[in-house]
Write a protein that holds these residues in place. Structure first.
Motif, PDB file in Angstrom:
ATOM      1  N   LYS A 147       3.854 -10.910   4.323  1.00 47.22           N
ATOM      2  CA  LYS A 147       3.204  -9.540   5.588  1.00 47.22           C
ATOM      3  C   LYS A 147       3.927  -8.706   5.802  1.00 47.22           C
ATOM      4  CE  LYS A 147       0.702 -13.805   8.007  1.00 47.22           C
ATOM      5  NZ  LYS A 147       0.960 -14.688   8.854  1.00 47.22           N
ATOM      6  N   LEU A 148       5.367  -8.712   5.740  1.00 48.50           N
ATOM      7  CA  LEU A 148       6.383  -7.536   6.073  1.00 48.50           C
ATOM      8  C   LEU A 148       5.919  -6.563   5.227  1.00 48.50           C
ATOM      9  CD1 LEU A 148       9.855  -9.057   5.292  1.00 48.50           C
ATOM     10  CD2 LEU A 148       8.351  -8.673   7.570  1.00 48.50           C
ATOM     11  N   PHE A 149       4.821  -6.791   3.717  1.00 44.75           N
ATOM     12  CA  PHE A 149       4.559  -5.664   2.934  1.00 44.75           C
ATOM     13  C   PHE A 149       3.487  -4.994   3.521  1.00 44.75           C
ATOM     14  CE2 PHE A 149       8.388  -7.399   0.226  1.00 44.75           C
ATOM     15  CZ  PHE A 149       9.132  -7.178   0.657  1.00 44.75           C
ATOM     16  N   SER A 150       2.591  -5.918   3.894  1.00 42.03           N
ATOM     17  CA  SER A 150       1.109  -5.567   4.482  1.00 42.03           C
ATOM     18  C   SER A 150       0.679  -3.608   5.396  1.00 42.03           C
ATOM     19  CB  SER A 150       0.128  -6.102   5.753  1.00 42.03           C
ATOM     20  OG  SER A 150       0.828  -6.271   6.373  1.00 42.03           O
ATOM     21  N   ASN A 151       0.117  -3.114   4.784  1.00 36.71           N
ATOM     22  CA  ASN A 151      -0.499  -2.101   5.363  1.00 36.71           C
ATOM     23  C   ASN A 151      -1.557  -2.342   6.487  1.00 36.71           C
ATOM     24  OD1 ASN A 151       1.388  -0.254   4.241  1.00 36.71           O
ATOM     25  ND2 ASN A 151      -0.212  -0.179   1.937  1.00 36.71           N
ATOM     26  N   SER A 152      -1.542  -0.936   7.396  1.00 35.63           N
ATOM     27  CA  SER A 152      -3.188  -0.738   7.804  1.00 35.63           C
ATOM     28  C   SER A 152      -4.239  -0.594   7.171  1.00 35.63           C
ATOM     29  CB  SER A 152      -2.781   0.481   9.271  1.00 35.63           C
ATOM     30  OG  SER A 152      -2.596   1.112   8.886  1.00 35.63           O
ATOM     31  N   MET A 153      -5.258  -0.675   7.901  1.00 36.29           N
ATOM     32  CA  MET A 153      -6.403  -0.038   7.132  1.00 36.29           C
ATOM     33  C   MET A 153      -6.470   1.375   6.782  1.00 36.29           C
ATOM     34  SD  MET A 153      -9.328  -0.681   5.282  1.00 36.29           S
ATOM     35  CE  MET A 153     -10.343  -2.478   6.107  1.00 36.29           C
ATOM     36  N   ASP A 154      -6.587   1.765   7.591  1.00 40.23           N
ATOM     37  CA  ASP A 154      -5.723   3.612   7.577  1.00 40.23           C
ATOM     38  C   ASP A 154      -4.817   3.350   5.988  1.00 40.23           C
ATOM     39  OD1 ASP A 154      -6.383   6.050   8.371  1.00 40.23           O
ATOM     40  OD2 ASP A 154      -4.544   6.037   8.677  1.00 40.23           O
ATOM     41  N   ASP A 155      -3.837   3.630   6.244  1.00 43.22           N
ATOM     42  CA  ASP A 155      -2.553   3.845   5.019  1.00 43.22           C
ATOM     43  C   ASP A 155      -3.187   2.985   4.030  1.00 43.22           C
ATOM     44  OD1 ASP A 155      -1.577   4.445   7.072  1.00 43.22           O
ATOM     45  OD2 ASP A 155       0.512   2.511   6.809  1.00 43.22           O
ATOM     46  N   GLU A 200      -2.981  15.471   0.363  1.00 39.75           N
ATOM     47  CA  GLU A 200      -2.183  16.369   1.322  1.00 39.75           C
ATOM     48  C   GLU A 200      -1.306  15.831   2.095  1.00 39.75           C
ATOM     49  OE1 GLU A 200      -5.331  17.495   3.124  1.00 39.75           O
ATOM     50  OE2 GLU A 200      -6.197  18.622   1.186  1.00 39.75           O
ATOM     51  N   TYR A 201      -0.073  17.023   2.454  1.00 37.31           N
ATOM     52  CA  TYR A 201       0.822  15.933   4.203  1.00 37.31           C
ATOM     53  C   TYR A 201      -0.055  15.028   4.966  1.00 37.31           C
ATOM     54  CZ  TYR A 201       3.583  15.307   7.840  1.00 37.31           C
ATOM     55  OH  TYR A 201       4.213  14.742   8.762  1.00 37.31           O
ATOM     56  N   SER A 202       0.439  13.754   5.475  1.00 37.11           N
ATOM     57  CA  SER A 202      -0.058  12.678   6.298  1.00 37.11           C
ATOM     58  C   SER A 202       1.210  12.616   6.797  1.00 37.11           C
ATOM     59  CB  SER A 202      -1.111  12.057   5.961  1.00 37.11           C
ATOM     60  OG  SER A 202      -0.303  10.994   5.461  1.00 37.11           O
ATOM     61  N   GLU A 203       1.218  12.353   9.185  1.00 35.36           N
ATOM     62  CA  GLU A 203       2.415  11.357   8.830  1.00 35.36           C
ATOM     63  C   GLU A 203       3.203  10.382   8.114  1.00 35.36           C
ATOM     64  OE1 GLU A 203       3.077   9.339  13.071  1.00 35.36           O
ATOM     65  OE2 GLU A 203       2.567  11.468  13.502  1.00 35.36           O
ATOM     66  N   ASP A 204       2.410   9.440   7.169  1.00 31.78           N
ATOM     67  CA  ASP A 204       3.022   8.631   6.798  1.00 31.78           C
ATOM     68  C   ASP A 204       2.778   9.009   5.382  1.00 31.78           C
ATOM     69  OD1 ASP A 204       0.462   8.048   6.744  1.00 31.78           O
ATOM     70  OD2 ASP A 204       0.171   6.660   7.659  1.00 31.78           O
ATOM     71  N   ILE A 205       3.137   9.976   4.077  1.00 36.57           N
ATOM     72  CA  ILE A 205       3.107   9.997   3.357  1.00 36.57           C
ATOM     73  C   ILE A 205       3.912   9.398   1.778  1.00 36.57           C
ATOM     74  CG2 ILE A 205       3.776  12.357   3.994  1.00 36.57           C
ATOM     75  CD1 ILE A 205       0.924  10.969   1.244  1.00 36.57           C
ATOM     76  N   LYS A 206       5.731  10.120   3.094  1.00 42.10           N
ATOM     77  CA  LYS A 206       6.423   8.981   2.618  1.00 42.10           C
ATOM     78  C   LYS A 206       6.591   7.351   2.313  1.00 42.10           C
ATOM     79  CE  LYS A 206       9.488  12.816   3.497  1.00 42.10           C
ATOM     80  NZ  LYS A 206      11.352  12.498   4.331  1.00 42.10           N
ATOM     81  N   LEU A 207       5.514   6.910   2.851  1.00 40.69           N
ATOM     82  CA  LEU A 207       4.826   5.386   2.408  1.00 40.69           C
ATOM     83  C   LEU A 207       4.523   5.432   1.198  1.00 40.69           C
ATOM     84  CD1 LEU A 207       6.008   3.876   5.992  1.00 40.69           C
ATOM     85  CD2 LEU A 207       7.326   4.060   4.115  1.00 40.69           C
ATOM     86  N   ILE A 208       3.044   5.996   1.332  1.00 41.49           N
ATOM     87  CA  ILE A 208       1.890   5.714   0.804  1.00 41.49           C
ATOM     88  C   ILE A 208       2.245   5.752  -0.324  1.00 41.49           C
ATOM     89  CG2 ILE A 208      -0.333   5.889   0.605  1.00 41.49           C
ATOM     90  CD1 ILE A 208      -0.439   6.749   3.756  1.00 41.49           C
TER      91      ILE A 208
END
Length: 174
Positions: free
Chosen positions: A54-62, A85-93
């Protein structure tokens, strides 16, 4: 490795197990007998693998952003090259997308590029058949043979993509 006199709590055991799972890509890379012994010890100390997962789960949007990145990939000389393209969470995705691309047949390495802070950043991955560190160093980045990254400042994604293709051509010609 601590000995029998050291006891750790459930939360600490889960934190350590999550680190092992992350470092070994869920027990696929760089694992040996001692890795599994450490995981077994942590399970004995109360680590719950479902909670760790569960610690590694993502939101549906991500998840959808990652899926779009993966879907944008093209294969060049056995390398998956994706661009986003850039998004706020791109460094994680981006790193997650790079890992995901390694699951495609005949892909030996993946390169996910994205616009960030006036330049183009990379997340590169390999299962060991290609040294992505060498490729990223040629573009001003670094890392290790299976996990690397970099950034090309003041440039657009298409010109950086062409630079990457040139570096890949040079890599394979060696």
């Amino acid at each position: 490795y601590f000995g029998d006199h050291v006891k750790i709590g459930k939360m600490e055991a889960e934190a350590l197990l999550s680190g092992i799972m992350l470092d070994t890509k869920n027990f696929v890379m760089k694992t040996g007998v001692r890795t599994f012994e450490a995981a077994a010890y942590l399970r004995k100390q109360g680590a719950d693998t479902v909670e760790v997962r569960k610690l590694f789960s993502n939101s549906m949007d991500d998840y959808q952003k990652k899926t779009r990145l993966v879907a944008s990939a093209e294969i060049y000389r056995g390398c998956a090259i994706a661009s986003g393209e850039y998004s706020e969470d791109i460094k994680l995705i981006a790193p997650q997308a790079a890992d995901e691309l390694l699951g495609i047949n005949d892909v030996i390495a993946s390169f996910v590029m994205y616009e960030y802070d006036g330049g183009v950043s990379f997340s590169a991955r390999s299962m060991g058949l290609m040294n992505v560190q060498v490729v990223m160093e040629a573009l001003g980045g670094g890392g290790n043979s299976t996990t690397a990254g970099g950034r090309v400042g003041d440039s657009d994604p298409e010109s950086v993509r062409q630079q990457l293709i040139g570096v890949l051509d040079a890599y394979f010609e060696k």
